[in-house]
Design a protein around this motif. Sequence first.
Motif, PDB file in Angstrom:
ATOM      1  N   VAL A 181      67.400  -6.781 -40.364  1.00 23.98           N
ATOM      2  CA  VAL A 181      68.146  -6.146 -39.279  1.00 23.98           C
ATOM      3  C   VAL A 181      68.452  -7.227 -38.250  1.00 23.98           C
ATOM      4  CG1 VAL A 181      68.089  -4.430 -37.438  1.00 23.98           C
ATOM      5  CG2 VAL A 181      67.013  -3.933 -39.631  1.00 23.98           C
ATOM      6  N   LYS A 182      69.727  -7.362 -37.889  1.00 23.84           N
ATOM      7  CA  LYS A 182      70.138  -8.361 -36.901  1.00 23.84           C
ATOM      8  C   LYS A 182      70.310  -7.672 -35.551  1.00 23.84           C
ATOM      9  CE  LYS A 182      72.431 -11.218 -40.296  1.00 23.84           C
ATOM     10  NZ  LYS A 182      73.710 -11.764 -40.771  1.00 23.84           N
ATOM     11  N   LEU A 183      69.687  -8.249 -34.507  1.00 26.51           N
ATOM     12  CA  LEU A 183      69.731  -7.683 -33.166  1.00 26.51           C
ATOM     13  C   LEU A 183      70.410  -8.658 -32.217  1.00 26.51           C
ATOM     14  CD1 LEU A 183      66.024  -6.488 -33.008  1.00 26.51           C
ATOM     15  CD2 LEU A 183      68.020  -5.098 -33.509  1.00 26.51           C
ATOM     16  N   GLU A 184      71.123  -8.128 -31.229  1.00 24.58           N
ATOM     17  CA  GLU A 184      71.770  -8.969 -30.227  1.00 24.58           C
ATOM     18  C   GLU A 184      70.742  -9.569 -29.270  1.00 24.58           C
ATOM     19  OE1 GLU A 184      75.006  -9.841 -29.966  1.00 24.58           O
ATOM     20  OE2 GLU A 184      75.308  -8.800 -31.863  1.00 24.58           O
ATOM     21  N   THR A 185      69.731  -8.800 -28.910  1.00 23.03           N
ATOM     22  CA  THR A 185      68.720  -9.286 -27.978  1.00 23.03           C
ATOM     23  C   THR A 185      67.380  -8.626 -28.272  1.00 23.03           C
ATOM     24  OG1 THR A 185      68.203  -9.627 -25.645  1.00 23.03           O
ATOM     25  CG2 THR A 185      69.241  -7.554 -26.225  1.00 23.03           C
ATOM     26  N   THR A 186      66.312  -9.358 -28.005  1.00 17.57           N
ATOM     27  CA  THR A 186      64.956  -8.833 -28.154  1.00 17.57           C
ATOM     28  C   THR A 186      64.168  -9.243 -26.912  1.00 17.57           C
ATOM     29  OG1 THR A 186      64.119 -10.826 -29.232  1.00 17.57           O
ATOM     30  CG2 THR A 186      65.016  -9.103 -30.672  1.00 17.57           C
ATOM     31  N   SER A 187      62.890  -8.970 -26.915  1.00  9.39           N
ATOM     32  CA  SER A 187      62.058  -9.363 -25.779  1.00  9.39           C
ATOM     33  C   SER A 187      61.972 -10.881 -25.643  1.00  9.39           C
ATOM     34  CB  SER A 187      60.657  -8.770 -25.919  1.00  9.39           C
ATOM     35  OG  SER A 187      60.039  -9.261 -27.084  1.00  9.39           O
ATOM     36  N   GLU A 188      62.297 -11.621 -26.688  1.00 12.82           N
ATOM     37  CA  GLU A 188      62.276 -13.085 -26.633  1.00 12.82           C
ATOM     38  C   GLU A 188      63.492 -13.659 -25.917  1.00 12.82           C
ATOM     39  OE1 GLU A 188      59.963 -15.431 -27.793  1.00 12.82           O
ATOM     40  OE2 GLU A 188      58.712 -13.648 -27.859  1.00 12.82           O
ATOM     41  N   SER A 189      64.580 -12.872 -25.788  1.00 14.86           N
ATOM     42  CA  SER A 189      65.786 -13.410 -25.165  1.00 14.86           C
ATOM     43  C   SER A 189      66.286 -12.580 -23.984  1.00 14.86           C
ATOM     44  CB  SER A 189      66.906 -13.521 -26.203  1.00 14.86           C
ATOM     45  OG  SER A 189      67.237 -12.242 -26.711  1.00 14.86           O
ATOM     46  N   HIS A 190      65.762 -11.381 -23.775  1.00 10.56           N
ATOM     47  CA  HIS A 190      66.234 -10.531 -22.679  1.00 10.56           C
ATOM     48  C   HIS A 190      65.737 -11.075 -21.338  1.00 10.56           C
ATOM     49  CE1 HIS A 190      66.880  -7.025 -20.142  1.00 10.56           C
ATOM     50  NE2 HIS A 190      67.729  -6.625 -21.072  1.00 10.56           N
ATOM     51  N   PRO A 191      66.620 -11.190 -20.342  1.00 10.27           N
ATOM     52  CA  PRO A 191      66.238 -11.763 -19.045  1.00 10.27           C
ATOM     53  C   PRO A 191      65.063 -11.060 -18.365  1.00 10.27           C
ATOM     54  CG  PRO A 191      68.606 -11.591 -19.185  1.00 10.27           C
ATOM     55  CD  PRO A 191      68.043 -10.896 -20.389  1.00 10.27           C
ATOM     56  N   PHE A 192      64.922  -9.759 -18.534  1.00  9.66           N
ATOM     57  CA  PHE A 192      63.813  -9.046 -17.907  1.00  9.66           C
ATOM     58  C   PHE A 192      62.472  -9.543 -18.438  1.00  9.66           C
ATOM     59  CE2 PHE A 192      60.704  -5.613 -17.843  1.00  9.66           C
ATOM     60  CZ  PHE A 192      60.686  -5.330 -16.488  1.00  9.66           C
ATOM     61  N   TYR A 193      62.382  -9.740 -19.743  1.00  5.91           N
ATOM     62  CA  TYR A 193      61.122 -10.139 -20.361  1.00  5.91           C
ATOM     63  C   TYR A 193      60.858 -11.636 -20.263  1.00  5.91           C
ATOM     64  CZ  TYR A 193      61.111  -5.438 -22.207  1.00  5.91           C
ATOM     65  OH  TYR A 193      61.124  -4.084 -22.319  1.00  5.91           O
ATOM     66  N   THR A 194      61.911 -12.436 -20.153  1.00  8.49           N
ATOM     67  CA  THR A 194      61.715 -13.880 -20.080  1.00  8.49           C
ATOM     68  C   THR A 194      61.509 -14.369 -18.651  1.00  8.49           C
ATOM     69  OG1 THR A 194      64.103 -14.262 -19.949  1.00  8.49           O
ATOM     70  CG2 THR A 194      63.094 -14.296 -22.155  1.00  8.49           C
ATOM     71  N   GLY A 195      61.719 -13.491 -17.677  1.00 10.93           N
ATOM     72  CA  GLY A 195      61.515 -13.866 -16.276  1.00 10.93           C
ATOM     73  C   GLY A 195      62.696 -14.558 -15.646  1.00 10.93           C
ATOM     74  N   THR A 196      63.849 -14.537 -16.288  1.00  9.89           N
ATOM     75  CA  THR A 196      65.031 -15.193 -15.740  1.00  9.89           C
ATOM     76  C   THR A 196      65.991 -14.211 -15.087  1.00  9.89           C
ATOM     77  OG1 THR A 196      66.160 -15.045 -17.866  1.00  9.89           O
ATOM     78  CG2 THR A 196      64.920 -17.067 -17.419  1.00  9.89           C
ATOM     79  N   GLN A 197      65.603 -12.954 -14.991  1.00  6.44           N
ATOM     80  CA  GLN A 197      66.463 -11.940 -14.375  1.00  6.44           C
ATOM     81  C   GLN A 197      66.525 -12.160 -12.867  1.00  6.44           C
ATOM     82  OE1 GLN A 197      65.184  -7.936 -15.063  1.00  6.44           O
ATOM     83  NE2 GLN A 197      67.038  -7.062 -14.249  1.00  6.44           N
ATOM     84  N   LYS A 198      67.709 -12.047 -12.323  1.00  2.00           N
ATOM     85  CA  LYS A 198      67.899 -12.228 -10.894  1.00  2.00           C
ATOM     86  C   LYS A 198      68.074 -10.857 -10.248  1.00  2.00           C
ATOM     87  CE  LYS A 198      70.007 -16.710 -11.431  1.00  2.00           C
ATOM     88  NZ  LYS A 198      71.205 -17.516 -11.300  1.00  2.00           N
ATOM     89  N   SER A 199      67.370 -10.639  -9.157  1.00  2.57           N
ATOM     90  CA  SER A 199      67.463  -9.379  -8.435  1.00  2.57           C
ATOM     91  C   SER A 199      68.418  -9.552  -7.266  1.00  2.57           C
ATOM     92  CB  SER A 199      66.085  -8.967  -7.927  1.00  2.57           C
ATOM     93  OG  SER A 199      66.183  -7.793  -7.178  1.00  2.57           O
ATOM     94  N   VAL A 200      69.398  -8.660  -7.194  1.00  2.00           N
ATOM     95  CA  VAL A 200      70.368  -8.699  -6.112  1.00  2.00           C
ATOM     96  C   VAL A 200      70.046  -7.544  -5.173  1.00  2.00           C
ATOM     97  CG1 VAL A 200      72.805  -8.569  -5.525  1.00  2.00           C
ATOM     98  CG2 VAL A 200      72.091  -9.677  -7.639  1.00  2.00           C
ATOM     99  N   ASP A 201      69.785  -7.868  -3.907  1.00  2.00           N
ATOM    100  CA  ASP A 201      69.416  -6.851  -2.934  1.00  2.00           C
ATOM    101  C   ASP A 201      70.595  -6.571  -2.015  1.00  2.00           C
ATOM    102  OD1 ASP A 201      68.072  -5.066  -1.364  1.00  2.00           O
ATOM    103  OD2 ASP A 201      66.935  -6.568  -0.275  1.00  2.00           O
ATOM    104  N   ASN A 202      71.512  -5.721  -2.479  1.00  2.28           N
ATOM    105  CA  ASN A 202      72.665  -5.354  -1.666  1.00  2.28           C
ATOM    106  C   ASN A 202      72.291  -4.329  -0.607  1.00  2.28           C
ATOM    107  OD1 ASN A 202      74.339  -7.013  -3.080  1.00  2.28           O
ATOM    108  ND2 ASN A 202      74.972  -5.441  -4.516  1.00  2.28           N
ATOM    109  N   LEU A 203      71.378  -3.464  -0.930  1.00  2.00           N
ATOM    110  CA  LEU A 203      71.027  -2.377  -0.026  1.00  2.00           C
ATOM    111  C   LEU A 203      70.376  -2.897   1.247  1.00  2.00           C
ATOM    112  CD1 LEU A 203      71.003   0.646   0.393  1.00  2.00           C
ATOM    113  CD2 LEU A 203      68.781   0.723  -0.719  1.00  2.00           C
ATOM    114  N   GLY A 204      69.490  -3.871   1.136  1.00  2.00           N
ATOM    115  CA  GLY A 204      68.820  -4.415   2.315  1.00  2.00           C
ATOM    116  C   GLY A 204      69.809  -4.980   3.323  1.00  2.00           C
ATOM    117  N   GLY A 205      70.823  -5.668   2.872  1.00  4.83           N
ATOM    118  CA  GLY A 205      71.835  -6.222   3.760  1.00  4.83           C
ATOM    119  C   GLY A 205      72.629  -5.142   4.466  1.00  4.83           C
ATOM    120  N   ARG A 206      72.955  -4.082   3.805  1.00  4.30           N
ATOM    121  CA  ARG A 206      73.709  -2.988   4.401  1.00  4.30           C
ATOM    122  C   ARG A 206      72.894  -2.252   5.456  1.00  4.30           C
ATOM    123  NH1 ARG A 206      76.607  -0.265  -0.871  1.00  4.30           N
ATOM    124  NH2 ARG A 206      77.886  -2.047  -1.402  1.00  4.30           N
TER     125      ARG A 206
END
Length: 83
Positions: free
Chosen positions: A45-70
């Motif tokens: 089975v070929k997958l586009e993304t797994t826990s080895e490449s998903h930004p959430f699991y690899t720690g490379t996900q960036k959090s954008v805080d738009n609400l705090g600025g507003r």
Amino acid sequence: MKEGIHPNYRDVVFVDLSNGFQFVTRSTVQTKETIELDGKTMPLVKLETTSESHPFYTGTQKSVDNLGGRVEKFRNKFAHLKK
């Protein structure tokens, strides 16, 4: 246990297409492709993304805080009305 009502689990190889990471787990998924791994032919089975490449699991996900600025902008705008 009743006969014939349980799914047929078997070893299946899942491959992350973004980095080539492979793992074997038991599954009932139906595939047309197979792969030779450890001397055995297993479904693939070929997958586009797994826990080895998903930004959430690899720690490379960036959090954008738009609400705090507003909220701060609103508070600053109406601060003079506060009594």
